[in-house]
Write an enzyme that holds these catalytic residues in place. Structure first.
Site, short mmCIF file in Angstrom:
data_model
loop_
_atom_site.label_atom_id
_atom_site.label_comp_id
_atom_site.label_asym_id
_atom_site.label_seq_id
_atom_site.Cartn_x
_atom_site.Cartn_y
_atom_site.Cartn_z
N LYS A 1 7.51 -33.98 -29.00
CA LYS A 1 7.65 -33.37 -27.67
C LYS A 1 6.57 -34.01 -26.80
O LYS A 1 5.55 -33.40 -26.50
CB LYS A 1 7.51 -31.86 -27.78
N GLU B 1 21.88 -33.83 -29.48
CA GLU B 1 21.46 -32.58 -28.85
C GLU B 1 21.75 -32.66 -27.36
O GLU B 1 22.37 -33.62 -26.90
CB GLU B 1 19.95 -32.33 -29.09
N ARG C 1 3.80 -27.30 -33.77
CA ARG C 1 4.57 -28.47 -33.33
C ARG C 1 3.76 -29.32 -32.34
O ARG C 1 3.80 -30.55 -32.39
CB ARG C 1 5.90 -28.02 -32.71
#
Ligand code: PXG
Length: 287
Positions: free
Chosen positions: A150, A183, A50
């Site tokens: 991220k 979220e 990721r």
């Protein structure tokens, strides 16, 4: 404490980067939060994958191969003699001038690895469940700054965290630009209704804990649904919980003043907490 900084281990007081690093000047960079349990790094390959995906989209060419990155994480844990830790991997764009353009950065991307402890929420909340609210700040639009990244620019989440905090809550639901539940500020959200586990398919980070929970549920023959979720569905769920590397699995018992079912952590939630504990103590990269 020893910090990994661009290929060397340095003391905490010497772990410093340039004020011209675009990671600091613009939040131009990427990060990962990883955990190790009992000498095993949980889902290390997935976290590294990721991180490299975020870097690829940001067009940051990392100076380490994925294999070298995995070794650097493991070495950081070893040198700090930590068997149970929270690991923060930070990638910065590198040094540049006072202008946005990353092409004008002359420094190589920076790599920082910190191994420490993290406690996101008070321990008591894992037993009795947490009360959360929905905040006004909506999660970034996927075509503005995709929540899948991220990146070091976490202001969207920080603004939501501030709103939660000023109202006296430690976590918050963020809606997406269309008003659907996306979220929380650092966790994914799940609800359970009539035995089916549901989680938003859009507008959120694809959490590694989330993926783990979905796989564990399927293995236990619990139906999993990924799709759009409204606040109405959350309020009327039988159970609700949050997942994240830092948070692990935490029950939610009240949302926007509405009690979730009887206001106690539910059966499926407790089962998922147990199953998660089971895999974290036996799966992972040994060091
Ligand atoms: N959504 C967001 C926005 C996150 O930042 C998660 C979901 C869960 O993903 P993983 O892969 O960890 O299951 C995260 C990650 C903090 C903190 O201090 C939180 C995260 C990472 C680092 C720090 O609150 N959450």
């Amino acid at each position: 404490m020893k910090i990994y900084l661009n290929g060397k281990f340095v003391a905490k007081k010497d772990a410093k980067i340039s004020v011209f690093d675009h990671g600091l000047l613009y939040g131009d960079g990427a990060f990962e939060g990883i955990r190790s349990y009992n000498g095993l790094v949980f889902k290390l390959q997935e976290h590294v994958d990721r991180l490299y995906e975020t870097a690829h989209t940001l067009m940051i060419q990392l100076p380490l191969t994925k294999k070298q990155m995995i070794k650097a994480v493991v070495d950081t844990l070893k040198i700090n003699k930590l068997t149970d830790a929270y690991i923060r991997v930070v990638v910065t764009r590198g040094e540049g001038d006072l202008g946005l353009d990353p092409r004008k950065c002359y420094g190589a991307p920076g790599i920082i690895i910190i191994a420490d402890k993290i406690a996101l929420y008070p321990a008591s909340l894992y037993k009795k469940g947490m009360e959360i609210i929905t905040v006004p700040t909506v999660r970034n639009h996927a075509e503005a700054l995709n929540p899948q990244l991220k990146s070091l620019n976490y202001l969207n989440n920080i603004l939501a965290k501030i709103e939660a905090g000023t109202s006296g809550f430690c976590e918050a639901i963020m809606l997406d630009a269309h008003g659907f539940v996306a979220e929380c500020t650092g966790d994914n959200i799940f609800i359970v209704k009539k035995g089916v586990l549901s989680t938003p398919s859009q507008g959120r980070l694809r959490g590694i804990t989330r993926d783990t929970i979905m796989a564990l549920a399927e293995k236990s023959k619990i139906k999993v649904y990924e799709g759009q979720m409204t606040r109405h569905e959350v309020y009327n769920a039988d159970e609700c919980f949050l997942t994240g590397t830092a948070a692990e699995i935490i029950p939610v018992v009240k949302v926007d003043g509405r009690l979730i079912a009887d206001g106690k952590p539910g059966k499926v939630t407790n089962k998922m907490m147990q199953l998660f504990k089971g895999v974290t103590c036996k799966d992972g990269v040994k060091y």
